[in-house]
Scaffold this active site. Structure first.
Site, PDB file in Angstrom:
ATOM      1  N   SER A  52      -0.312  89.419 -17.790  1.00 25.28           N
ATOM      2  CA  SER A  52      -1.329  88.208 -17.941  1.00 25.28           C
ATOM      3  C   SER A  52      -1.044  86.892 -17.649  1.00 25.28           C
ATOM      4  CB  SER A  52      -1.699  88.491 -19.059  1.00 25.28           C
ATOM      5  OG  SER A  52      -0.608  87.808 -19.995  1.00 25.28           O
ATOM      6  N   TYR A  53      -0.001  86.485 -17.752  1.00 24.30           N
ATOM      7  CA  TYR A  53       0.579  85.202 -17.307  1.00 24.30           C
ATOM      8  C   TYR A  53      -0.058  84.375 -16.029  1.00 24.30           C
ATOM      9  CZ  TYR A  53       3.212  85.168 -22.055  1.00 24.30           C
ATOM     10  OH  TYR A  53       3.553  85.427 -23.248  1.00 24.30           O
ATOM     11  N   VAL A  54      -0.707  83.588 -16.331  1.00 16.37           N
ATOM     12  CA  VAL A  54      -1.922  83.171 -15.155  1.00 16.37           C
ATOM     13  C   VAL A  54      -2.384  84.207 -14.251  1.00 16.37           C
ATOM     14  CG1 VAL A  54      -1.165  80.887 -13.605  1.00 16.37           C
ATOM     15  CG2 VAL A  54      -0.160  81.269 -15.615  1.00 16.37           C
ATOM     16  N   GLY A  56      -0.873  86.906 -12.956  1.00 19.52           N
ATOM     17  CA  GLY A  56       0.298  87.222 -12.399  1.00 19.52           C
ATOM     18  C   GLY A  56       1.675  86.004 -11.815  1.00 19.52           C
TER      19      GLY A  56
END
Length: 313
Positions: A52-54, A56
């Protein structure tokens, strides 16, 4: 940097984990490269990211650096699935379909055939726990993951997951710091009981325990950001502010920085396998890596523990 075991498992992790939540957003690829290089040079081995970080991009940047800045075999690679962002909306889905699709996407972006540790990112009331755990078990048996764990589970959720999962739950990633000690009531004893290690996010109180917010909100800080201001705001006044003042006083007396003392206090606590630091800038990382992380005098530990102690319910 000290190497520790993750809970009662044989997985070794560095005392500090390099978090990459800002990579691809607040931290550009060039700065990410410098951060990874300096972290590894300081003896750090453990890297944390998530699908979920940015959306992908964090994983993609890290994948480009693995094998270049550091050999893949020299790091402990941690990622998470269960949360995604679509069209700006946060989606929670820990179904077998979503979890395993997230794992495949993570492996592709990271350019590796396995993760060292894979976590269910959040408890999902809409999906049977057995289904989520089945995805973790399949990831291990298929060879795509070496160890599994959970993130942001409370005490009973962690204990329930550990009792149902055929693969050992070796980690729980939770917020823990001098200003956030709620996990001590249930999560810490539950983790000890099931043999899971704690990976502590926001160990510096979302930046407050560095002392930089004392009497001001720096213009270039998260606290001044329109999107992240609320993330920091809860720790700027009242009890957290008093804790920060006590921390600064203790640090001055020891001739150490507040962030060094805050991290040292946390790392000495039972059940803590590591602290996840998420510096946005190279300067922030250098401040962290210059910390001694030496054990604190017993008197200082007592004072800080007392001033930050949670009131009994």
């Amino acid at each position: 940097m000290e190497q520790r075991f993750m809970g009662t498992s044989g997985l070794r992790v560095s005392a500090l984990t390099l978090g990459t939540m800002t990579w691809g957003n607040e931290t550009d690829a060039e700065t990410a490269r410098a951060q990874l290089r300096d972290f590894v040079d300081a003896g750090g081995t453990t890297l944390d990211t998530a699908v979920s970080y940015v959306e992908g991009r964090s994983e993609a940047i890290l994948g480009e650096l693995l094998g270049d800045v550091v050999p893949r075999s020299d790091v402990v690679l941690v990622s998470k699935a269960g949360i995604s962002h679509r069209h700006g909306k946060r989606m929670v889905d820990t179904s077998r379909r979503s979890m395993l699709a997230g794992l495949d996407a993570s492996l592709a972006r990271l350019g590796t055939d396995h993760l060292d540790l894979w976590l269910a990112n959040i408890w999902d009331e809409n999906v049977p726990l057995e289904e989520t755990l089945g995805a973790l078990e399949h990831a291990v048996t298929s060879g795509r993951v070496r160890y599994v764990g959970v993130s942001n589970y409370n005490g009973w959720q962690l204990a329930r997951a550990a009792s149902l999962c055929d693969a050992p739950i070796v980690a729980n990633q939770v917020e823990y710091s001098l200003v956030a000690r709620n996990v001590e009531h249930e999560v810490v004893p539950a983790a000890e009981h099931v043999g899971a290690g704690l990976m502590c996010w926001a160990p510096l109180g979302r930046g407050v325990l560095t002392g930089k917010y004392r009497g001001q909100i720096p213009a270039d800080s998260r606290g001044a950001s329109a999107t992240m201001g609320s993330y920091v705001e809860k720790y700027l006044q009242g009890r957290p502010a008093r804790i920060t003042e006590a921390l600064i006083t203790a640090a001055k007396g020891l001739g150490r920085t507040p962030l060094d003392v805050a991290l040292s206090w946390l790392l000495e606590h039972q059940g803590v396998s590591g602290a996840i630091v998420g510096p946005r800038t190279q300067e922030q990382l250098k401040d962290i890596l210059s910390s001694s992380l030496d054990p604190l005098p017993e008197q200082i530990v007592t004072v800080l523990s007392e001033v930050s102690r949670l009131k009994a319910n």
